[in-house]
Design a protein around this motif. Structure first.
Motif, PDB file in Angstrom:
ATOM      1  N   VAL A 199      58.740  52.189  43.095  1.00  0.00           N
ATOM      2  CA  VAL A 199      58.994  53.504  44.064  1.00  0.00           C
ATOM      3  C   VAL A 199      59.654  54.408  43.146  1.00  0.00           C
ATOM      4  N   SER A 200      60.980  53.954  42.604  1.00  0.00           N
ATOM      5  CA  SER A 200      61.758  54.998  42.153  1.00  0.00           C
ATOM      6  C   SER A 200      61.104  55.802  40.952  1.00  0.00           C
ATOM      7  N   LYS A 201      60.041  55.297  40.516  1.00  0.00           N
ATOM      8  CA  LYS A 201      59.467  56.161  39.312  1.00  0.00           C
ATOM      9  C   LYS A 201      58.639  57.132  40.093  1.00  0.00           C
ATOM     10  N   VAL A 202      58.221  56.809  41.212  1.00  0.00           N
ATOM     11  CA  VAL A 202      57.117  57.508  41.992  1.00  0.00           C
ATOM     12  C   VAL A 202      57.888  58.532  42.606  1.00  0.00           C
ATOM     13  N   VAL A 203      59.083  58.507  43.208  1.00  0.00           N
ATOM     14  CA  VAL A 203      59.720  59.246  43.975  1.00  0.00           C
ATOM     15  C   VAL A 203      60.546  60.213  42.912  1.00  0.00           C
ATOM     16  N   HIS A 204      61.272  59.540  42.109  1.00  0.00           N
ATOM     17  CA  HIS A 204      62.363  60.523  41.376  1.00  0.00           C
ATOM     18  C   HIS A 204      61.773  60.489  39.702  1.00  0.00           C
ATOM     19  N   GLY A 205      60.674  59.972  39.466  1.00  0.00           N
ATOM     20  CA  GLY A 205      60.086  60.039  38.049  1.00  0.00           C
ATOM     21  C   GLY A 205      58.740  61.040  38.260  1.00  0.00           C
ATOM     22  N   HIS A 206      58.295  61.482  39.695  1.00  0.00           N
ATOM     23  CA  HIS A 206      57.065  62.227  39.789  1.00  0.00           C
ATOM     24  C   HIS A 206      55.854  61.483  39.030  1.00  0.00           C
ATOM     25  N   GLN A 207      55.750  60.200  39.381  1.00  0.00           N
ATOM     26  CA  GLN A 207      54.803  59.199  38.692  1.00  0.00           C
ATOM     27  C   GLN A 207      53.614  58.785  40.016  1.00  0.00           C
TER      28      GLN A 207
END
Length: 412
Positions: free
Chosen positions: A143-151
């Motif tokens: 989730v952190s990469k989806v939310v903050h990493g725009h992935q």
């Protein structure tokens, strides 16, 4: 599915037979164990003859060179997409194991004779598979990469990854059992879209409730197929025989599979999200015409087809419209909430029990492992923060994957 775990026969049964020529449907294999064998009414209406009655009469009179063939109103598709999905999942798993390269990145490996395809130690992955670090690199849902990493692409890529041999074996057997029969009945376009959208819906709900760790697996998409079977039964209700038996059997299968989700390391939110998405999609994609009519071109000259009826019932159109609206709104709102960093557990104090119920046999708490490291040349001194254990390892060069796995072993 979390990283450490897996997952009718149609017949026409119109209420009125007057002015109708009844035709035999193609059969439906989704619930073969619960549904009866296809049959057809042979009683001709008053003053008219049904197609089957004509066949029986022709055979009884011994006419030669003339034979009427049953009209099949539903096309049967040759399944190729679902086997292709199975092959794609297997290929991706093999590539993942190749990239994982356990002998290079870990101190010990399981089934070392497999070389770089050997498995991580059972303490790290009891499903016989790669490390969580490798799954993360391959596109696991984090989730952190989806939310903050725009992935956001991880919401789709994660459904093609599996945590281990047991995981992929269970999911692919389920996909073959359910998916091939659905593709035969409804074609590759509708079932392919259903699989992908349901998988996305499962990943989306999982991300809104489970925001730590990584998640992989096709379970959300598979539950989407189960959900679509339920809505297909409802929307095509009038062309089923033994409706109650088929409905109860399907509900039992769904409940048993969802019950498995209360075990630790099983992502039941992905299951529920996929199921709800598939349930709504079933009303949209799997709608059937209700055959209380037949086109004149399928009836021999001299035989009356009677009055025609609409191909679809009004309730089918209502369900189609409501489901489409709910699906679009649900996926859009969910995606916006996720990208804004919303955690639905903050608004629901009991929802965490949906995916794991703590017992004396297991705990539902998950914790990340942290280690302090001091490296001098090829000597690495690791100390686990949670339990205070420390150890010295010999490593070659800087390898963050190997350090992470050593830390996991030390803290477990």
């Amino acid at each position: 599915m979390g990283m450490d775990s897996g997952i009718e026969i149609k017949m026409m049964n119109p209420k009125k037979v007057d002015n109708l020529v009844q035709l035999e449907g193609p059969g439906h294999a989704m619930l073969a164990s619960a549904a009866p064998q296809p049959s057809m009414s042979s009683r001709p209406p008053d003053g008219r003859r049904t197609l089957q009655h004509l066949q029986e009469q022709m055979h009884g009179q011994g006419e030669q060179g003339q034979e009427l063939v049953d009209f099949k109103p539903f096309k049967k598709w040759v399944p190729w997409m679902v086997p292709g999905f199975v092959l794609a999942n297997i290929v991706v798993f093999v590539i993942t194991m190749f990239i994982n390269d356990c002998p290079k990145n870990s101190v010990s490996c399981l089934a070392g004779f497999l070389g770089r395809f050997s498995f991580q130690p059972l303490k790290q992955n009891p499903l016989l598979g790669p490390s969580s670090y490798t799954l993360e690199k391959m596109g696991a849902l984090e989730v952190s990469k989806v939310v903050h990493g725009h992935q956001a692409w991880r919401l789709i890529s994660c459904i093609w990854l599996h945590a281990g041999v047991f995981h992929i074996l269970a999911n692919m057997l389920s996909l073959v059992f359910i998916g091939i029969q659905l593709e035969q009945e409804f074609g590759f376009v509708r079932i392919g879209l259903l699989y992908l959208i349901a998988g996305f819906g499962g990943s989306l709900m999982s991300s809104l409730f489970i925001q730590t760790g990584t998640s992989v697996g096709a379970s959300g998409a598979l539950f989407g197929l189960l959900g679509s079977m339920l809505s297909e039964l409802i929307t095509n209700w009038t062309i089923y025989e033994n409706k109650l038996a088929a409905l109860l059997t399907l509900i039992l299968i769904i409940v048993l599979n969802l019950a498995v989700g209360i075990l630790p390391h099983v992502d039941n939110f992905a299951h529920i999200g996929g199921f709800l998405s598939g349930f709504l999609l079933g009303f949209v994609f799997l709608i059937r015409p209700q055959f209380g009519y037949v086109s004149e071109k399928h009836v021999p000259l001299g035989y009356i087809t009677g009055s025609r009826k609409p191909k679809h019932k009004p309730y089918q159109y209502v369900l189609w419209l409501i489901s489409l609206i709910l699906l679009i709104i649900g996926l859009t709102v969910g995606l916006v909430m996720l990208l804004r960093g919303v955690n639905l557990n903050d608004h629901c104090s009991w929802c965490h029990y949906v995916t794991c119920i703590p017992t004396s046999l297991w705990s539902c708490k998950t914790q990340k492992v942290y280690c302090e490291s001091i490296q001098y040349e090829n000597q690495l001194n690791l100390t686990c923060i949670s339990n205070g254990k420390s150890n010295i390892y010999t490593i070659s060069g800087e390898n963050s994957s190997q350090v992470q796995q050593l830390c996991t072993n030390l803290c477990s």
